[in-house]
Design a protein around this motif. Structure first.
Motif, PDB file in Angstrom:
ATOM      1  N   UNK A 140       0.835  -1.215   0.000  1.00  0.00           N
ATOM      2  CA  UNK A 140       0.000   0.000   0.000  1.00  0.00           C
ATOM      3  C   UNK A 140       0.862   1.254   0.000  1.00  0.00           C
ATOM      4  N   UNK A 141       1.975   1.255   0.772  1.00  0.00           N
ATOM      5  CA  UNK A 141       2.878   2.405   0.808  1.00  0.00           C
ATOM      6  C   UNK A 141       3.522   2.616  -0.550  1.00  0.00           C
ATOM      7  N   UNK A 142       3.936   1.502  -1.196  1.00  0.00           N
ATOM      8  CA  UNK A 142       4.527   1.609  -2.531  1.00  0.00           C
ATOM      9  C   UNK A 142       3.528   2.226  -3.493  1.00  0.00           C
ATOM     10  N   UNK A 143       2.234   1.882  -3.297  1.00  0.00           N
ATOM     11  CA  UNK A 143       1.196   2.426  -4.168  1.00  0.00           C
ATOM     12  C   UNK A 143       1.080   3.943  -4.024  1.00  0.00           C
ATOM     13  N   UNK A 144       1.410   4.487  -2.819  1.00  0.00           N
ATOM     14  CA  UNK A 144       1.273   5.919  -2.560  1.00  0.00           C
ATOM     15  C   UNK A 144       2.551   6.699  -2.833  1.00  0.00           C
ATOM     16  N   UNK A 167       5.834  11.616  -3.984  1.00  0.00           N
ATOM     17  CA  UNK A 167       6.828  12.300  -4.812  1.00  0.00           C
ATOM     18  C   UNK A 167       6.210  13.526  -5.463  1.00  0.00           C
ATOM     19  N   UNK A 168       4.965  13.391  -5.915  1.00  0.00           N
ATOM     20  CA  UNK A 168       4.275  14.539  -6.522  1.00  0.00           C
ATOM     21  C   UNK A 168       4.131  15.671  -5.521  1.00  0.00           C
ATOM     22  N   UNK A 169       3.873  15.360  -4.228  1.00  0.00           N
ATOM     23  CA  UNK A 169       3.753  16.395  -3.196  1.00  0.00           C
ATOM     24  C   UNK A 169       5.079  17.100  -2.986  1.00  0.00           C
ATOM     25  N   UNK A 220       8.166  23.304  -7.146  1.00  0.00           N
ATOM     26  CA  UNK A 220       8.033  23.495  -8.588  1.00  0.00           C
ATOM     27  C   UNK A 220       7.950  24.966  -8.971  1.00  0.00           C
ATOM     28  N   UNK A 221       7.405  25.832  -8.083  1.00  0.00           N
ATOM     29  CA  UNK A 221       7.257  27.250  -8.408  1.00  0.00           C
ATOM     30  C   UNK A 221       8.449  28.076  -7.958  1.00  0.00           C
ATOM     31  N   UNK A 235      11.588  15.620   3.182  1.00  0.00           N
ATOM     32  CA  UNK A 235      11.633  14.321   3.874  1.00  0.00           C
ATOM     33  C   UNK A 235      11.916  13.190   2.890  1.00  0.00           C
ATOM     34  N   UNK A 236      12.971  12.390   3.094  1.00  0.00           N
ATOM     35  CA  UNK A 236      13.222  11.225   2.228  1.00  0.00           C
ATOM     36  C   UNK A 236      12.088  10.224   2.346  1.00  0.00           C
ATOM     37  N   UNK A 237      11.876   9.424   1.280  1.00  0.00           N
ATOM     38  CA  UNK A 237      10.782   8.461   1.256  1.00  0.00           C
ATOM     39  C   UNK A 237      10.940   7.418   2.346  1.00  0.00           C
ATOM     40  N   UNK A 238      12.177   6.956   2.582  1.00  0.00           N
ATOM     41  CA  UNK A 238      12.399   5.923   3.596  1.00  0.00           C
ATOM     42  C   UNK A 238      12.048   6.452   4.991  1.00  0.00           C
TER      43      UNK A 238
END
Length: 277
Positions: A200-204, A209-211, A217-218, A250-253
């Protein structure tokens, strides 16, 4: 002798004549005195009579004047008594008229007071009728408004209840679907709940990453000016700033570890240096 006789006779005659004359004289004197005395007495009597007449007339006049004075006094007293009586009568008439006027005005005041009280009662009755009508109208309007609000509230309550019921049913169906999906996911992971959570975490990860990308991005890199001493030899000041900025995310891990999930090894691992940093 004859002569003596004649002389004696003559003497006697003369003496007789003298005596007669004296007697006549005395008679005349006595008569005159008697007449004078008579006249005086008559005059005195007449004077006394006239005096008596005058006195009688004076007494008469005095008596008449006295009687007239008494009559005038009596008339004056009578007139005064009449005037006093008339004054008393006028006062009594004035007092009677005053009392009559007071009684008339008092009666008029009582009549006006009674009319005023009657008018007040009529106005009060009219006001009470108007107030009762207005009160009834207000009560009817209030009851109608209350009934309208009750119906609106009942309709809103029914709508809210229906919406909450539908939402609850939807949530229940979603939860039931998620429970069925999680059950299938755990079964697909060989019955390992931790592996299912990792999946489930992999799915999110894509969303996470988009967040992170959304956070920077701006950011206009060309508008950033960094003041330093020219860098430490490992890169430019701008590149070091960008590197530090990315490292601050914050890193993903770390995010997965905070959620109690350990990512699979094919997504990379954290070095000891990165962990200490």
């Amino acid at each position: 002798i004859e002569s003596i006789g004649k002389k004696a006779a003559a003497t006697a005659v003369n003496a007789a004549k003298a005596d007669v004359a004296i007697a006549d004289r005395d008679g005349a004197i006595g008569s005159a005195e008697a007449n004078r005395a008579r006249d005086i007495q008559v005059a005195e009597n007449e004077a006394e009579a006239e005096k008596g007449k005058k006195a009688a007339k004076a007494d008469q006049r005095i008596f008449v004047q006295g009687q007239e004075a008494l009559a005038i006094e009596g008339e004056a007293i009578a007139k005064a008594n009449i005037a006093e009586y008339n004054a008393g009568l006028a006062e009594k008439e004035a007092e009677a008229m005053r009392r009559a006027e007071v009684a008339r005005r008092t009666a008029e005041m009582e009549v006006q007071k009674a009319q005023y009280l009657l008018e007040q009662e009529r106005l009060r009755a009219d006001e009470i009728v108007r107030e009762e009508i207005a009160k009834t109208q207000i009560e009817i309007a209030a009851e109608a408004e209350a009934e309208r609000l009750r119906r609106i509230a009942r309709g809103e309550a029914d709508a809210i209840l229906a919406r909450y019921t539908a939402e609850a049913e939807g949530v229940q169906k979603v939860l039931e679907a998620k429970a069925t999906g999680y059950k299938s996911l755990v079964a697909g992971a060989g019955g390992d709940p931790k592996a299912a959570a990792t999946l489930l975490m992999v799915e999110k990860i894509e969303t996470m990453v988009a967040a992170q990308v959304e956070a920077i991005k701006n950011l206009k890199i060309d508008s950033i000016t960094v003041w330093d001493s020219g860098g430490d030899g490992d890169g430019s000041s701008t590149s070091n700033f960008i590197s530090s900025l990315v490292k601050s995310l914050p890193p993903l891990h770390d995010v997965a570890a905070n959620a109690g999930v350990e990512l699979p090894e094919y997504l990379g691992t954290m070095s000891d240096k990165e962990s200490s940093e």
